[in-house]
Design an enzyme around this catalytic site. Structure first.
Site, PDB file in Angstrom:
ATOM      1  N   CYS A  94       2.003  12.022  13.547  1.00 49.04           N
ATOM      2  CA  CYS A  94       1.039  11.839  12.691  1.00 49.04           C
ATOM      3  C   CYS A  94       0.339  10.525  12.744  1.00 49.04           C
ATOM      4  CB  CYS A  94       1.562  11.813  11.015  1.00 49.04           C
ATOM      5  SG  CYS A  94       3.120  10.644  10.719  1.00 49.04           S
ATOM      6  N   VAL A  95      -0.047   9.941  11.699  1.00 48.34           N
ATOM      7  CA  VAL A  95      -0.986   8.592  11.513  1.00 48.34           C
ATOM      8  C   VAL A  95      -0.164   7.538  12.306  1.00 48.34           C
ATOM      9  CG1 VAL A  95      -2.058   6.828  10.472  1.00 48.34           C
ATOM     10  CG2 VAL A  95      -2.336   9.441   9.656  1.00 48.34           C
TER      11      VAL A  95
END
Length: 608
Positions: free
Chosen positions: A27-28
């Site tokens: 993810c981020v």
């Protein structure tokens, strides 16, 4: 060779090797592993690995928090471990909660980035029109608005593809199911089917396509088993569409829309009871949700509201929590005298402005629980302020500063922008003031009885080896002798063991076990390199008694080696002990003269 190859190799090793990796996504800020056996992963070693912030067990995943550069680390891990990112992951046993979160993440996360991009385009378009660069009747406004609206209008197409891919179904079949639901002539008009008139809308919806794809999955599996290989590539999808879509359009879709509307109205009713209290609670709990990895639930509820055309207040409450956290970290960075904390805090507050607060939470706040609790209270204030100003999500957008376009009301973009800037500024200032007033560096230990002659001494490095001291410039290796790798001394060992010269942490252990790097509790970093060119022995005659990330006490055995066997192989055992962060000190002093005998535990080097 990738930029993060060394870190990637370290991570692969510490999660149990590439054979223990079932699948990997990111993810981020996090690498999200599915591991065959999580007990093979070394949590503590990963937490102490440079480049890793912490480790989380959440949503049935083994999550390694990296920070902003996670895409590059992800690429290098996949390359080194031969992970095919498109491959279907093997299944592992998960609880119902873990399965639910894993399913939601798998369906929604691939679309979040493009959702944010389109939302930011819509926000930018509103700002430019508000500033008078063009009007909402101009072609450029209409075109940009169409680009921004496209993913929201055709969201069933995107979600159909993602859902099918997540449940190991032909993703293009899921895409066509979503596209069929968006077909103009069957949306918002009377369609007589099976003796009933159906009038419903599936554009800009989320739940109907997910449930219809779930119905299509067993149908696809059944037809793939019974239809001959020669024709099943086109007969199977035809039959699946022929059965699943009519049932979905008439039965599943209307029920799913009712359920979605019910959930949305229930959430909004909580907001309507008292918006400020709701903002206070959501803002205060947001960072706790991040810690437990369940923030995706609020994101999905927000997306459900937005694509249905309903402005969402709930996720808006979290927008300026990142600003209050960033203000706190900025204050800590300004106030602390701890160099290692400053090094962590600088990138943490910079990334905070762009909405990435995991480095701040895991690297700074959680280890200082008082500051974490205060950050939650500041987040609660930010959420309440957002509610008081009446800000809501009108579209998806980026994070941090790039999240503000999501809050722009198309009817009043100027006012929304001003209110957003006020909320951001107030949240930032409150976080800064709270942390600046309350934060204190941890007091150094044992300072009361310190002798005045020793008051400037930062660390004393004991001898890790029994032997004779040698001046560093006498070592027959230019890199060591020149001091470019760090100041220190060398010892010619009389016994084959290396012990810890202080209390600290093992930060590096060469695979060949001939060298070890340590950091003292006061921040002194050293490397002990046993012998010259002994790396060529590939670990032969060496045995490590610690691993990277281990805590050690002064005198603990680090490495043992067969002194006689190594010398018989023709290698010199002159062992440099170097202070690798020499630049952090005014002076590095050898306590013993060259030629003197030292024993393990004797004072060897002082750093001032």
């Amino acid at each position: 060779m990738g930029k993060y190859d060394l870190l990637a190799k370290d991570i692969i090793k510490k999660v149990g090797g590439k054979d223990n990796i079932v699948s990997l996504v990111h993810c981020v800020t996090r690498l999200r592993f599915n591991l065959k056996d999580e007990s093979l992963a070394d949590d503590e070693a990963l937490k102490h690995t440079e480049g890793c912030i912490t480790v989380m067990h959440s949503a049935g995943q083994y999550q390694v928090v990296i920070g902003n550069h996670v895409p590059q680390v992800f690429a290098d891990v996949c390359n080194l471990a031969n992970i095919k990112t498109e491959a279907a992951p093997e299944k592992k046993r998960m609880s119902f909660r873990e399965k639910s979160l894993d399913l939601i993440s798998g369906i929604m996360m691939p679309a979040i980035g493009i959702l944010c991009a389109c939302g930011m385009l819509k926000g930018l378009n509103s700002i430019l029109a508000y500033l008078g660069l063009y009007s909402d009747a101009d072609g450029i406004y209409i075109l940009l608005n169409a680009i921004g609206d496209s993913i929201f209008f055709f969201f069933p197409v995107v979600i159909g593809f993602n859902t099918a891919k997540k449940i190991n179904m032909n993703p293009f079949l899921g895409l066509i199911i979503g596209a069929a639901l968006c077909y103009p002539t069957i949306n918002g008009t009377d369609v007589p089917l099976f003796g009933h008139v159906i009038n419903t809308t599936y554009t800009s919806t989320l739940l109907p396509v997910i449930l219809i794809v779930f119905l299509a999955k067993p149908l696809e599996s059944f037809f793939n088993r019974v239809i001959p290989d020669m024709i099943k590539t086109f007969i199977t999808p035809m039959l699946v569409l022929l059965i699943a879509l009519p049932i979905g359009f008439v039965v599943i879709g209307p029920l799913a829309n009712m359920l979605s509307n019910g959930i949305s109205q229930s959430v909004l009713s909580v907001y309507k009871l008292n918006p400020i209290i709701a903002g206070f609670l959501v803002g205060g709990l947001w960072q706790i949700m991040i810690v437990f990895g369940v923030q995706i639930v609020l994101v999905v509820l927000c997306i459900t509201n937005i694509i249905a055309g309903t402005p969402d207040p709930i996720l808006a409450f979290t927008t300026f929590v990142t600003f209050s956290t960033t203000g706190m970290i900025f204050a800590i960075w300004l106030k602390t005298k701890d160099k290692s904390l400053k090094q962590i805090a600088l990138p943490a507050w910079i990334s905070g402005f762009f909405g990435v607060t995991e480095p701040a939470i895991y690297g700074i706040l959680l280890p200082r629980m008082k500051q974490f609790v205060l950050s939650c209270l500041c987040g609660a204030f930010a959420g309440a302020a957002t509610a008081a100003l009446g800000l809501k999500y009108h579209t998806m957008a980026g994070m941090g500063l790039f999240e503000i376009p999501a809050l722009l009301d198309p009817a009043q973009p100027g006012r929304s922008l001003i209110y957003s800037l006020i909320a951001a500024s107030v949240s930032l200032v409150v976080g800064f003031v709270v942390s600046f007033v309350t934060f204190k560096d941890e007091a150094p230990l044992n300072t009361k009885d310190e002798d005045t002659s020793e008051k400037y001494k930062k660390d004393v490095i004991a001898s890790p080896i029994n032997g004779k001291v040698m001046a560093l410039d006498q070592v027959k290796d230019a890199a060591f002798a020149s001091g470019t790798l760090g100041q220190g001394v060398a010892i010619t060992p009389t016994e084959g063991k290396v012990t810890a010269p202080f209390d600290g942490t093992v930060v590096m252990l060469f695979p060949t076990k001939h060298a070890v790097g340590l950091m003292s509790d006061h921040g002194c970093e050293i490397i002990i390199h046993v012998g010259m060119d002994t790396v060529q022995l590939s670990g032969k005659y060496f045995e490590a008694h610690v691993k990277e990330g281990d805590r050690v006490k002064k005198g603990d055995l680090l490495i043992s080696f067969d002194k006689d066997a190594i010398e018989e192989e023709g290698y010199s055992l002159d062992t440099p002990i170097l202070v690798t962060n020499t630049k952090d000190y005014m002076e590095v002093i050898a306590i013993n003269n060259s030629g003197s005998t030292v024993h393990c535990g004797d004072d060897l080097i002082a750093v001032l």
